[in-house]
Enzyme design. Structure first.
Site, PDB file in Angstrom:
ATOM      1  N   PHE A  77      24.258  75.858  -0.578  1.00  0.00           N
ATOM      2  CA  PHE A  77      23.642  76.986  -1.293  1.00  0.00           C
ATOM      3  C   PHE A  77      22.235  76.673  -1.784  1.00  0.00           C
ATOM      4  O   PHE A  77      21.672  77.426  -2.562  1.00  0.00           O
ATOM      5  CB  PHE A  77      24.499  77.459  -2.485  1.00  0.00           C
ATOM      6  CG  PHE A  77      25.921  77.735  -2.137  1.00  0.00           C
ATOM      7  CD1 PHE A  77      26.242  78.792  -1.292  1.00  0.00           C
ATOM      8  CD2 PHE A  77      26.946  76.932  -2.615  1.00  0.00           C
ATOM      9  CE1 PHE A  77      27.565  79.043  -0.955  1.00  0.00           C
ATOM     10  CE2 PHE A  77      28.259  77.177  -2.285  1.00  0.00           C
ATOM     11  CZ  PHE A  77      28.576  78.238  -1.449  1.00  0.00           C
ATOM     12  N   SER A  78      21.633  75.550  -1.364  1.00  0.00           N
ATOM     13  CA  SER A  78      20.296  75.217  -1.849  1.00  0.00           C
ATOM     14  C   SER A  78      19.197  75.890  -1.013  1.00  0.00           C
ATOM     15  O   SER A  78      18.013  75.756  -1.336  1.00  0.00           O
ATOM     16  CB  SER A  78      20.090  73.695  -1.867  1.00  0.00           C
ATOM     17  OG  SER A  78      20.166  73.151  -0.561  1.00  0.00           O
ATOM     18  N   GLU A 100      22.860  71.974   9.995  1.00  0.00           N
ATOM     19  CA  GLU A 100      24.063  71.153   9.747  1.00  0.00           C
ATOM     20  C   GLU A 100      23.949  69.801  10.461  1.00  0.00           C
ATOM     21  O   GLU A 100      24.899  69.312  11.064  1.00  0.00           O
ATOM     22  CB  GLU A 100      25.331  71.890  10.218  1.00  0.00           C
ATOM     23  CG  GLU A 100      25.487  73.284   9.635  1.00  0.00           C
ATOM     24  CD  GLU A 100      26.034  73.286   8.207  1.00  0.00           C
ATOM     25  OE1 GLU A 100      26.132  72.198   7.585  1.00  0.00           O
ATOM     26  OE2 GLU A 100      26.335  74.382   7.716  1.00  0.00           O
TER      27      GLU A 100
HETATM   28  P1  ADP Z   1      22.341  76.132   2.488  1.00  0.00           P
HETATM   29  O1  ADP Z   1      21.943  76.159   3.936  1.00  0.00           O
HETATM   30  O2  ADP Z   1      21.607  75.076   1.695  1.00  0.00           O
HETATM   31  O3  ADP Z   1      23.829  76.093   2.253  1.00  0.00           O
HETATM   32  P2  ADP Z   1      21.596  78.922   2.529  1.00  0.00           P
HETATM   33  O4  ADP Z   1      20.194  78.993   3.028  1.00  0.00           O
HETATM   34  O5  ADP Z   1      22.694  79.206   3.504  1.00  0.00           O
HETATM   35  O6  ADP Z   1      21.824  77.501   1.821  1.00  0.00           O
HETATM   36  O7  ADP Z   1      21.829  79.928   1.325  1.00  0.00           O
HETATM   37  C1  ADP Z   1      20.964  80.004   0.214  1.00  0.00           C
HETATM   38  C2  ADP Z   1      21.324  81.290  -0.511  1.00  0.00           C
HETATM   39  O8  ADP Z   1      22.638  81.173  -1.050  1.00  0.00           O
HETATM   40  C3  ADP Z   1      20.475  81.624  -1.687  1.00  0.00           C
HETATM   41  O9  ADP Z   1      19.261  82.261  -1.333  1.00  0.00           O
HETATM   42  C4  ADP Z   1      21.377  82.596  -2.449  1.00  0.00           C
HETATM   43  O10 ADP Z   1      21.266  83.891  -1.900  1.00  0.00           O
HETATM   44  C5  ADP Z   1      22.775  82.092  -2.113  1.00  0.00           C
HETATM   45  N1  ADP Z   1      23.475  81.378  -3.177  1.00  0.00           N
HETATM   46  C6  ADP Z   1      24.820  81.413  -3.364  1.00  0.00           C
HETATM   47  N2  ADP Z   1      25.207  80.611  -4.382  1.00  0.00           N
HETATM   48  C7  ADP Z   1      24.079  80.029  -4.872  1.00  0.00           C
HETATM   49  C8  ADP Z   1      23.813  79.070  -5.924  1.00  0.00           C
HETATM   50  N3  ADP Z   1      24.789  78.556  -6.694  1.00  0.00           N
HETATM   51  N4  ADP Z   1      22.526  78.699  -6.134  1.00  0.00           N
HETATM   52  C9  ADP Z   1      21.533  79.213  -5.376  1.00  0.00           C
HETATM   53  N5  ADP Z   1      21.709  80.113  -4.378  1.00  0.00           N
HETATM   54  C10 ADP Z   1      22.970  80.526  -4.111  1.00  0.00           C
END
Ligand code: ADP
EC number: 2.7.1.21
Length: 201
Positions: free
Chosen positions: A18-19, A99
Site C-alpha cells: 500500500f505504499s 513484485e
Molecule cells: P503497493 O504497490 O506499494 O502495494 P499500490 O500502488 O498498489 O501500492 O497502492 C497504493 C494505493 O493504495 C494508495 O494510493 C491508496 O489509494 C491505497 N491505500 C490503501 N491502504 C493504504 C494505506 N494504509 N496507506 C496508503 N495508501 C493506501
C-alpha cells in the site's frame, strides 16, 4: 520523482504494501510510453505459465504486462521466443518489473545484463517480508541500483508512516515461523510502522 540517468541503469522502488510502489511503477512507465519509448512490463505469474496480464495498483490504475513464472521466462520473452513480446533486448528502451521480490536470485544477473546493455530497468517490490526481514534478492538489487526510492504507506491505526507489512491470518498477526509464502491461506496484510500500534479489542 524522475530519473537523472541516461543510458542503461537500474531503478528500484521499495516499501511495504500500500505504499504506492505499483502506482509509481505505472507512473514512470506511462511517461516512457507517452514519449514513444519501447516498454516491456513483467510481473510474476501465480501459476507456471506466462500470459497476458496487467500490473494493477490498489487504487485501480493498470498497465498491460506479461505474467511470467520466473526470470528465465523474462529472458525468453526478450529474446523473441515468447509470443507476447517479440522485441529483442536491444529493441526495448525500458523494462518494468512489479513484485520483483518474488523472482529468484536469477533476476539479479538478468537486470544487470540489461542495464549494462543500455536498458532502463525499473523494479518495484517489497524490501521486507512480513517478518520485517529483507525479502529475497531485494537487498542485492537495492545495493546495485543507481536509484532507490523507499516509499511508505500510512498506518491506518495511528497515522504514522508505515514501513513494514503485517501479515494477518484469520485476523491475527502471523507467527515469525510461518512460511513466507502460504498458498491458499485466508490471509490479509496491513502496513505498520516499526513500533506497532495494534487496535485493542
Ligand atoms: P503497493 O504497490 O506499494 O502495494 P499500490 O500502488 O498498489 O501500492 O497502492 C497504493 C494505493 O493504495 C494508495 O494510493 C491508496 O489509494 C491505497 N491505500 C490503501 N491502504 C493504504 C494505506 N494504509 N496507506 C496508503 N495508501 C493506501
Amino acid at each position: 520523482l524522475r530519473s537523472p540517468y541516461s543510458g542503461g541503469h537500474l531503478e528500484v522502488v521499495v516499501g511495504p504494501m500500500f505504499s504506492g510502489k505499483s502506482e509509481e511503477l505505472i507512473r514512470r512507465l506511462t511517461r516512457s510510453l507517452i514519449a514513444r519509448q519501447r516498454v516491456a512490463v513483467f510481473k510474476p505469474a501465480i501459476d507456471n505459465r506466462y500470459h497476458a496480464s496487467e500490473v494493477a495498483s490498489h487504487a485501480g490504475r493498470t498497465l498491460e504486462a506479461v505474467a511470467v513464472p520466473d526470470a528465465q521466462a523474462i529472458r525468453a520473452q526478450l529474446s523473441g521466443q515468447g509470443e507476447l513480446l517479440s522485441a529483442a533486448p536491444e529493441g526495448v528502451d525500458v523494462i518494468g518489473i512489479d513484485e520483483a521480490q518474488f523472482f529468484g536470485p536469477e533476476l539479479v544477473p538478468l537486470v544487470l545484463e540489461l542495464a549494462d546493455a543500455g536498458v532502463r530497468v525499473v523494479l518495484a517490490g517489497l524490501d521486507l517480508d512480513f517478518r520485517a526481514e529483507p525479502f529475497g534478492s531485494m537487498p542485492e538489487l537495492l545495493a546495485r541500483a543507481e536509484s532507490v526510492d523507499k516509499l511508505t504507506a500510512i498506518c491506518t491505526v495511528c497515522g504514522a508512516p508505515a514501513t513494514r507489512t503485517q501479515r494477518l491470518i484469520g485476523g491475527q498477526p502471523a507467527r515469525f515461523d510461518d512460511p513466507v509464502v502460504l498458498v491458499g491461506a485466508q490471509e490479509s496484510y496491513e502496513a505498520l510502522p516499526r513500533a506497532p500500534h495494534r487496535a485493542q479489542g
